[in-house]
Design an enzyme around this catalytic site. Structure first.
Site, PDB file in Angstrom:
ATOM      1  N   LYS A  13       0.818  -1.214   0.000  1.00 60.82           N
ATOM      2  CA  LYS A  13       0.000   0.000   0.000  1.00 60.82           C
ATOM      3  C   LYS A  13       0.852   1.263   0.000  1.00 60.82           C
ATOM      4  O   LYS A  13       0.469   2.243  -0.627  1.00 60.82           O
ATOM      5  CB  LYS A  13      -1.056  -0.012   1.116  1.00 60.82           C
ATOM      6  CG  LYS A  13      -0.567   0.076   2.512  1.00 60.82           C
ATOM      7  CD  LYS A  13      -1.732  -0.018   3.489  1.00 60.82           C
ATOM      8  CE  LYS A  13      -1.291  -0.469   4.853  1.00 60.82           C
ATOM      9  NZ  LYS A  13      -0.164   0.224   5.481  1.00 60.82           N
ATOM     10  N   ARG A  88      -7.132   3.060  10.906  1.00 62.70           N
ATOM     11  CA  ARG A  88      -6.809   1.660  11.181  1.00 62.70           C
ATOM     12  C   ARG A  88      -7.746   1.059  12.221  1.00 62.70           C
ATOM     13  O   ARG A  88      -7.629  -0.125  12.532  1.00 62.70           O
ATOM     14  CB  ARG A  88      -5.388   1.589  11.735  1.00 62.70           C
ATOM     15  CG  ARG A  88      -4.344   1.076  10.762  1.00 62.70           C
ATOM     16  CD  ARG A  88      -3.045   1.073  11.506  1.00 62.70           C
ATOM     17  NE  ARG A  88      -2.000   0.303  10.941  1.00 62.70           N
ATOM     18  CZ  ARG A  88      -1.050   0.775  10.134  1.00 62.70           C
ATOM     19  NH1 ARG A  88      -1.092   2.011   9.716  1.00 62.70           N
ATOM     20  NH2 ARG A  88      -0.069   0.000   9.755  1.00 62.70           N
ATOM     21  N   ARG A 128      11.929  -7.036   2.662  1.00 64.00           N
ATOM     22  CA  ARG A 128      11.687  -5.601   2.456  1.00 64.00           C
ATOM     23  C   ARG A 128      12.816  -4.776   3.087  1.00 64.00           C
ATOM     24  O   ARG A 128      13.271  -5.040   4.187  1.00 64.00           O
ATOM     25  CB  ARG A 128      10.358  -5.212   3.103  1.00 64.00           C
ATOM     26  CG  ARG A 128      10.112  -3.709   3.105  1.00 64.00           C
ATOM     27  CD  ARG A 128       8.676  -3.377   3.210  1.00 64.00           C
ATOM     28  NE  ARG A 128       8.161  -3.435   4.568  1.00 64.00           N
ATOM     29  CZ  ARG A 128       6.922  -3.096   4.887  1.00 64.00           C
ATOM     30  NH1 ARG A 128       6.093  -2.686   3.952  1.00 64.00           N
ATOM     31  NH2 ARG A 128       6.506  -3.167   6.121  1.00 64.00           N
ATOM     32  N   ARG A 161      13.134  -2.253   8.426  1.00 63.72           N
ATOM     33  CA  ARG A 161      12.457  -1.464   9.463  1.00 63.72           C
ATOM     34  C   ARG A 161      12.519  -2.198  10.791  1.00 63.72           C
ATOM     35  O   ARG A 161      12.432  -3.420  10.828  1.00 63.72           O
ATOM     36  CB  ARG A 161      10.986  -1.260   9.058  1.00 63.72           C
ATOM     37  CG  ARG A 161      10.786  -0.117   8.115  1.00 63.72           C
ATOM     38  CD  ARG A 161       9.408  -0.060   7.550  1.00 63.72           C
ATOM     39  NE  ARG A 161       8.339  -0.320   8.495  1.00 63.72           N
ATOM     40  CZ  ARG A 161       7.040  -0.162   8.199  1.00 63.72           C
ATOM     41  NH1 ARG A 161       6.689   0.260   7.012  1.00 63.72           N
ATOM     42  NH2 ARG A 161       6.122  -0.417   9.079  1.00 63.72           N
ATOM     43  N   ARG A 172       1.436  -7.314  13.966  1.00 64.00           N
ATOM     44  CA  ARG A 172       0.799  -6.321  13.094  1.00 64.00           C
ATOM     45  C   ARG A 172      -0.298  -6.966  12.239  1.00 64.00           C
ATOM     46  O   ARG A 172      -1.335  -6.363  11.997  1.00 64.00           O
ATOM     47  CB  ARG A 172       1.854  -5.640  12.207  1.00 64.00           C
ATOM     48  CG  ARG A 172       2.668  -4.619  12.999  1.00 64.00           C
ATOM     49  CD  ARG A 172       4.003  -4.336  12.362  1.00 64.00           C
ATOM     50  NE  ARG A 172       3.901  -3.709  11.074  1.00 64.00           N
ATOM     51  CZ  ARG A 172       4.847  -3.767  10.140  1.00 64.00           C
ATOM     52  NH1 ARG A 172       5.952  -4.446  10.361  1.00 64.00           N
ATOM     53  NH2 ARG A 172       4.676  -3.156   9.006  1.00 64.00           N
TER      54      ARG A 172
END
Ligand code: AMP
Length: 214
Positions: A13, A88, A128, A161, A172
């Site tokens: 996203k 959220r 990532r 991250r 998450r």
């Protein structure tokens, strides 16, 4: 146009929201980026948010709503915006309706939900990397930096991250299912939700997003 992106962590996203924002010439507003900047700058907000983010939990609604209220009040958001990572929770969605549409939501609002299965997410996030300086996002297998671990855009070293550890990702994903999926249902009942398959090459997913907004 006002667009909200909903999707699990690692659904793409951030990448897609940035691209859509530059195509439409409206600001990309990522609450994750705003919080990471506050953490890097060691502001009061950053000090509060850092431990929560590291564990993969959600930052309290009142803090998040305050951040979005301030950001949407800026002049550049008047012609539209792309929201990435907000709302959220249902509380955040209801507050946003008050902010943009006097309680009933805005007529210009479109909500895009990127659908990506959990097992694809876990694999994507392990590879990532992102740039702590300019926020560029890479994937070591499918979209690596041209030069080792050096950011193509600004030359800083790209890193994982701190909340992309397997444990934090599981947390998450759990909060996505429990707290954010009801937000998608909230918009579905208002008939402004568009579901888009988020699996596949970035360009293909972007084409699907553009089609779904027509
Ligand atoms: P993101 O970059 O969107 O994955 O966000 C990174 C982290 O920032 C999340 O795991 C949360 O800890 C926090 N965060 C970002 N946006 C929100 C939000 N709207 N509500 C609560 N926490 C948020």
């Amino acid at each position: 146009m006002q667009v909200i992106f909903i999707g699990p962590p690692g659904s793409g996203k951030g990448t897609q929201a940035k691209r859509l924002a530059s195509t439409l010439g409206i600001p990309h507003i990522s609450t994750g980026d705003i919080l990471r900047e506050a953490v890097a700058d060691r502001t009061e907000l950053g000090r509060k948010a850092a431990p929560i983010m590291k564990e993969g939990k959600l930052v309290p609604d009142d803090l998040m709503v305050g951040i979005i209220r301030d950001r949407l009040a800026k002049a550049d958001a008047r012609k539209g915006f792309i929201l990435d990572g907000f709302p959220r929770t249902l509380v955040q969605a209801e507050k946003l309706d008050n902010l943009v549409g006097g309680g009933n939501g805005s007529r210009n609002l479109r909500v895009l939900q990127l659908l990506v299965p959990d097992d694809v997410i876990v694999k994507r996030i392990a590879l990532r990397r992102s740039c702590p300086e300019c926020g560029a996002i890479y994937h070591l297998e499918t979209a690596p930096p041209a030069n080792d671990l050096v950011c193509d855009r600004c030359g800083a070293e790209v890193v994982a991250r701190p909340d992309d550890t397997e444990q934090a990702v599981r947390k998450r994903l759990e909060s996505f299912h429990r707290q954010t999926l009801p937000v998608a249902t909230f918009y579905k009942t208002k008939s402004i939700l568009r579901e888009v398959d988020g699996v596949g090459p970035v360009d293909e997913v972007f084409e699907r997003i553009e089609r779904s907004l027509q």
